[in-house]
Scaffold this active site. Structure first.
Site, PDB file in Angstrom:
ATOM      1  N   GLY A  34      30.354  42.741  36.797  1.00 58.99           N
ATOM      2  CA  GLY A  34      29.390  41.853  37.246  1.00 58.99           C
ATOM      3  C   GLY A  34      28.696  40.817  36.234  1.00 58.99           C
ATOM      4  CG  ASN A  36      32.232  35.863  35.055  1.00 58.24           C
ATOM      5  OD1 ASN A  36      32.293  34.974  34.572  1.00 58.24           O
ATOM      6  ND2 ASN A  36      33.212  36.920  35.061  1.00 58.24           N
ATOM      7  CB  ILE A 114      45.180  40.107  48.221  1.00 63.71           C
ATOM      8  CG1 ILE A 114      46.017  40.257  46.708  1.00 63.71           C
ATOM      9  CG2 ILE A 114      45.801  38.934  48.924  1.00 63.71           C
ATOM     10  CD1 ILE A 114      47.452  40.956  46.828  1.00 63.71           C
ATOM     11  CG  ASN A 129      39.809  34.282  41.703  1.00 64.01           C
ATOM     12  OD1 ASN A 129      38.897  35.266  41.577  1.00 64.01           O
ATOM     13  ND2 ASN A 129      40.876  34.230  41.044  1.00 64.01           N
ATOM     14  CG  HIS A 131      43.398  34.654  36.861  1.00 65.75           C
ATOM     15  ND1 HIS A 131      43.639  36.142  37.683  1.00 65.75           N
ATOM     16  CD2 HIS A 131      44.494  34.422  36.187  1.00 65.75           C
ATOM     17  CE1 HIS A 131      44.727  36.447  37.090  1.00 65.75           C
ATOM     18  NE2 HIS A 131      45.264  35.667  36.263  1.00 65.75           N
ATOM     19  CB  VAL A 166      48.042  36.143  44.456  1.00 62.63           C
ATOM     20  CG1 VAL A 166      47.091  36.808  43.332  1.00 62.63           C
ATOM     21  CG2 VAL A 166      47.867  37.020  45.518  1.00 62.63           C
ATOM     22  CG  ASP A 167      45.313  35.029  40.593  1.00 63.87           C
ATOM     23  OD1 ASP A 167      44.241  34.745  41.100  1.00 63.87           O
ATOM     24  OD2 ASP A 167      45.932  35.980  40.185  1.00 63.87           O
ATOM     25  CB  VAL A 194      32.857  34.407  24.953  1.00 62.68           C
ATOM     26  CG1 VAL A 194      32.203  33.010  24.400  1.00 62.68           C
ATOM     27  CG2 VAL A 194      32.444  35.523  24.394  1.00 62.68           C
TER      28      VAL A 194
HETATM   29  C1  GAR Z   1      36.814  38.818  34.634  1.00 63.12           C
HETATM   30  O1  GAR Z   1      37.401  38.771  33.657  1.00 63.12           O
HETATM   31  C2  GAR Z   1      37.715  38.033  35.871  1.00 63.12           C
HETATM   32  O2  GAR Z   1      38.287  36.793  35.169  1.00 63.12           O
HETATM   33  C3  GAR Z   1      38.607  39.165  36.177  1.00 63.12           C
HETATM   34  O3  GAR Z   1      37.891  40.346  36.542  1.00 63.12           O
HETATM   35  C4  GAR Z   1      36.734  40.199  35.524  1.00 63.12           C
HETATM   36  C5  GAR Z   1      35.399  40.273  36.085  1.00 63.12           C
HETATM   37  O4  GAR Z   1      34.226  40.531  35.117  1.00 63.12           O
HETATM   38  N1  GAR Z   1      39.251  38.705  37.550  1.00 63.12           N
HETATM   39  C6  GAR Z   1      40.361  39.211  37.662  1.00 63.12           C
HETATM   40  O5  GAR Z   1      41.232  39.414  37.056  1.00 63.12           O
HETATM   41  C7  GAR Z   1      40.900  38.574  38.959  1.00 63.12           C
HETATM   42  N2  GAR Z   1      42.284  38.487  39.218  1.00 63.12           N
HETATM   43  P1  GAR Z   1      32.631  40.759  35.501  1.00 63.12           P
HETATM   44  O6  GAR Z   1      32.863  41.628  36.512  1.00 63.12           O
HETATM   45  O7  GAR Z   1      32.113  41.156  34.064  1.00 63.12           O
HETATM   46  O8  GAR Z   1      32.195  39.427  35.909  1.00 63.12           O
END
Ligand code: GAR
Length: 211
Positions: A34, A36, A114, A129, A131, A166-167, A194
Site C-alpha cells: 500500500g 502507492n 485480473i 493501474n 505497473h 492484461v496490462d 520512487v
Molecule cells: C507496485 O510496484 C505496483 O507497480 C505493482 O505492485 C506494487 C504495489 O506496491 N503492481 C503490479 O505488479 C500489478 N501487476 P504497493 O503495495 O507498495 O503500492
C-alpha cells in the site's frame, strides 16, 4: 515541466465540467503493502490532488494497505476472491461496493487480480493501474523479475487505463528507471517505486481534470 516524464497533451481549459471545488471520489484497490495508497493519501492531504478516497478495497487480510487506510480514516472493505466461483461474480460485487460509495475513479495500486469486462464497463476510461515496467514490456506478474532476467538496462513504471487484456490499456504516464549491474529484485523495485510514487498522483490528477 519535468522532462523525465511523458505527459499526454491535455488542455484543462477545455473541460467544461471540471469543478475545481468538488473533490473527485476515488476508490483504491490494493492487495499488499500500500505504499502507492499512502502517496495518494498524502497528495490529497497536501492539496496536490483535488480528490477524496471514499473506500479502499483489499483482498488479502495481511495487506498493509488496509492498516494504512485505517490510519488515514479511510473506509476499508475486505473482499475474499476465493468466495467467488468466477471472476465476473467477484467483479460484480466490486462494482456494487464502488457504486455504493459513489466512486468516480478507480485506482488499482498493487491489485493482483485480473479484472473482467463487468468492472471495466461500469467505469469506462475511469479505471487505472500502476505497473512496475515500461509497458508493453514485461506484462503480467513478476514484472521486475522479468526485467532482471531479460538483462535490460532501463526499465520503469507505467500508469495505464485498464482494459480486459492484461496490462494493455492506453498508457497515461511512464517514468524510466536505470537497472544497475548488481541490482536485486529489492533494490530495483525500490528504485521503481520512487518513480511510481511520482507518476501515480500525476495520472490521477490528469483524470480528475478530464471529466
Ligand atoms: C507496485 O510496484 C505496483 O507497480 C505493482 O505492485 C506494487 C504495489 O506496491 N503492481 C503490479 O505488479 C500489478 N501487476 P504497493 O503495495 O507498495 O503500492
Amino acid at each position: 515541466m519535468d522532462a523525465s516524464l511523458i505527459y499526454p497533451q491535455v488542455d484543462y481549459n477545455n473541460y467544461a465540467n471540471y469543478s475545481p471545488n468538488k473533490p473527485v471520489k476515488l476508490a483504491v484497490m490494493a492487495s499488499g503493502n500500500g505504499s502507492n495508497f499512502e502517496v495518494i493519501a498524502q497528495a490529497i492531504s497536501a492539496g496536490k490532488l483535488n480528490a477524496e478516497i471514499t473506500v479502499l478495497i483489499y483482498n488479502n487480510r495481511q495487506a498493509k494497505a488496509a492498516m494504512r487506510a485505517k490510519n488515514w480514516g479511510v473506509k476499508t472493505v475486505f473482499i475474499n476472491h476465493r468466495d467467488y466461483q468466477i471472476r465476473e461474480e467477484l467483479d460484480q460485487e466490486i462494482v456494487n461496493i464502488l457504486q455504493i460509495h459513489d466512486v468516480e475513479i478507480v485506482v488499482m495500486a498493487g491489485w493482483m487480480r485480473i479484472v473482467t469486462q463487468v468492472l471495466i464497463d461500469a467505469f469506462p476510461r475511469r479505471i487505472i493501474n500502476i505497473h512496475p515496467s515500461l509497458l508493453p514490456s514485461f506484462k503480467g506478474a513478476r514484472a521486475v523479475e522479468q526485467a532482471l532476467a531479460a538483462g535490460v538496462k532501463i526499465t520503469g513504471c507505467t500508469v495505464h487505463l485498464v482494459s480486459v487484456e492484461v496490462d494493455s490499456g492506453e498508457i497515461l504516464i511512464q517514468a524510466a528507471v536505470p537497472v544497475f549491474p548488481n541490482d536485486s529484485y529489492e533494490s530495483l523495485h525500490a528504485r521503481i517505486q520512487v518513480q511510481e510514487h511520482r507518476i501515480l498522483p500525476l495520472a490521477i490528477d490528469l483524470l480528475t481534470k478530464d471529466k
